[in-house]
Design a protein around this motif. Structure first.
Motif, short mmCIF file in Angstrom:
data_model
loop_
_atom_site.label_atom_id
_atom_site.label_comp_id
_atom_site.label_asym_id
_atom_site.label_seq_id
_atom_site.Cartn_x
_atom_site.Cartn_y
_atom_site.Cartn_z
N SER A 1 4.11 13.05 3.52
CA SER A 1 3.00 12.10 3.52
C SER A 1 1.73 12.65 4.16
CB SER A 1 3.40 10.81 4.23
OG SER A 1 3.59 11.04 5.61
N THR B 1 -1.53 12.45 2.13
CA THR B 1 -1.95 11.14 1.63
C THR B 1 -2.75 10.43 2.72
OG1 THR B 1 0.07 10.07 2.40
CG2 THR B 1 0.08 10.92 0.14
N LYS C 1 0.80 4.02 -2.82
CA LYS C 1 0.47 5.38 -2.41
C LYS C 1 1.50 6.40 -2.88
CE LYS C 1 -0.45 5.46 1.90
NZ LYS C 1 -0.51 5.59 3.36
N ASP D 1 0.83 -1.21 0.00
CA ASP D 1 0.00 0.00 0.00
C ASP D 1 0.86 1.25 0.00
OD1 ASP D 1 -2.38 -1.37 -0.11
OD2 ASP D 1 -2.89 -1.10 2.01
N ASN D 2 1.94 1.24 0.78
CA ASN D 2 2.86 2.39 0.77
C ASN D 2 3.47 2.57 -0.61
OD1 ASN D 2 2.44 3.19 3.38
ND2 ASN D 2 4.33 2.31 4.17
#
Length: 140
Positions: free
Chosen positions: A95, A98, A51, A47-48
């Motif tokens: 980040s 996000t 993203k 997921d990171n």
């Protein structure tokens, strides 16, 4: 079998990053642990990568010698943020815009430690991040 766990996590990540190119190579590897917790950890790493990768970016997933490697083509992690990325709720300035809570890498790090493994990160700002999750195999 860790290869099955990784395959399920990759399928989930593909749904979250439909524009990404996933380059995946795994091999059968038995590990002793909660398969759902391990899958959640691998999903957090993927997921990171989704993203922070640009649309159409390549996410490389390798599995060999008890190690799962997830590499992305994102912006990388700054040297000042690297010491804090395993801290609960830590969000770098980059980040903050996000989705997320800042718990994902902390959870992966905790699981790795609990299973006698390790989470390693290599990141170059502007060139991407590589995360390696090493989990010891069970005896044959």
């Amino acid at each position: 079998d860790l290869a099955d766990v990784v395959a399920r996590a990759v399928q989930r990540a593909k749904r979250r990053g439909p524009t990404m190119v996933f380059d995946v190579q795994t091999e059968s590897q038995l590990v002793l642990g909660d398969s759902q917790a391990i899958e959640r950890s691998v999903t957090n790493l993927l997921d990171n990568a989704v993203k922070f990768s640009p649309s159409g970016g390549r996410i490389t997933v390798r599995m060999a010698d008890e190690t799962i490697t997830v590499a992305d083509e994102g912006p990388g992690i700054s040297d000042e943020d690297l010491p804090h990325i395993f801290d609960r709720f830590y969000r770098s300035d980059q980040s903050r815009n996000t989705p997320g809570t800042g718990l994902g890498l902390s959870m992966v790090h905790g699981l790795a430690s609990q299973l006698g493994g390790e989470l390693r990160i290599d990141s170059l700002p502007g060139r991407g991040t590589t995360m390696e999750l090493w989990l010891p195999a069970t005896a044959a």
